[in-house]
Design an enzyme around this catalytic site. Sequence first.
Site, mmCIF file in Angstrom:
data_model
loop_
_atom_site.group_PDB
_atom_site.id
_atom_site.type_symbol
_atom_site.label_atom_id
_atom_site.label_comp_id
_atom_site.label_asym_id
_atom_site.label_seq_id
_atom_site.Cartn_x
_atom_site.Cartn_y
_atom_site.Cartn_z
ATOM 1 N N GLN A 131 0.880 -1.180 -0.126
ATOM 2 C CA GLN A 131 -0.077 -0.009 -0.245
ATOM 3 C C GLN A 131 0.845 1.155 0.026
ATOM 4 O OE1 GLN A 131 -3.527 -0.340 2.438
ATOM 5 N NE2 GLN A 131 -2.841 1.611 3.432
ATOM 6 N N ASP B 162 4.951 4.470 -8.382
ATOM 7 C CA ASP B 162 6.310 4.836 -7.594
ATOM 8 C C ASP B 162 6.758 3.663 -6.875
ATOM 9 O OD1 ASP B 162 3.913 6.805 -8.198
ATOM 10 O OD2 ASP B 162 5.091 8.211 -7.411
ATOM 11 N N ASN C 234 -7.539 13.744 -12.689
ATOM 12 C CA ASN C 234 -7.937 14.081 -14.037
ATOM 13 C C ASN C 234 -6.529 14.505 -14.586
ATOM 14 O OD1 ASN C 234 -7.834 16.830 -13.447
ATOM 15 N ND2 ASN C 234 -10.035 16.460 -12.844
#
Length: 373
Positions: free
Chosen positions: A137, A152, A333
Amino acid sequence: MIRIRDERVIRATIESLLDNLVHLSDPTGEFSIKVADGSIIDNKSFHYWEWTSGIGLYGMMKYYKITNDEDVLNQIVEWFDEELPQSIEKNINTMVQMLTLADLYDITHDKQYLPILNEWGTWLYEEAHRTKFGGLQHVTFGDLNPQEMWDDTLMMSVLPMARLGLLFKRPEYIEEAKHQFLLHIKYLQDKHTGLWYHGWTFNENNNFGGVFWGRGNSWITIAIPEFLNMIKLASNDGTREFLTNCLNDQVEALSQCQDQSGLWHTVLDDPTSYLEGSATAGFTYGILTGVANGYLDSRYQSVGMKGIDALFDNISSDGALAHVSAGTPMGDNAEFYKQIKISTMPYGQSMAVLALTAYLQDVKKGQTGGMKL
């Protein structure tokens, strides 16, 4: 047309980048980030334990390994001497420093580093928060990001897990690192384009805004060749073949969206988004490294060389890489990513060092872009 530069020019540029890197700071706090628990995170200063400086150290170590420049090694030692006594929060992003610290132990044999490396490796393997199916996580300072996986993570924590598995002879770490790569590919790589989404959430079962973010993709282009070089799987190993296929899918897509300038856009498939330096450096390093090690088809060498030219065109006389986007959390977005500010950042400096180091190795071998020098 490929512009060939000699070794002296490349080294001088790298050293200029490194000098700029180690002096970076953010006295006004313009690029600091206020996280969910109210903490202020310094994303710009080199002398601060966060992923941003961790990537900076990684580039420095790469350069030291091919030059044996004692000044660079001493700067790395001094950084850890200053920072290790501090209280450091363990999270996915702060883990990346362990890549450089493990190398530093191998070089110096300083036993004070071993319990630190062991502690961080044990934390990541046994205690770090997991998502459904056991994904790491992406916990950051002040935010658990529950049930979220980000691209990442492969650079910031999975590579260190594999590196510590090798250091401490713990094969379970290597196997877990393989599992993390496969799981992240399942949920983050787009099957239609080969590009990667920034993240996945099991809460909503979607890829957030479905954005192909440049720097996020570049972590993958770096991480897959680095992982394969690190664990040295047989050429017919299934995991190696799968990761190599995924890398080639991504790089084929990258070759199609590279700007005429040699840079890439911060939203890869949106030419109205700004051109971005750190992603370009990461792609360039990954492509040159992938070709050099046989993970990528040699036809992609020209894509990497175009990136090298673009980097030289965008490094200032004082060693600052231009067009680097600031720290970027998950966005809903494309517009979110297009509004991120740009500045000189430690990871941009370091990623440019990585790219030029890969280029320097090609020049040393007398081979660039398929041409004998």
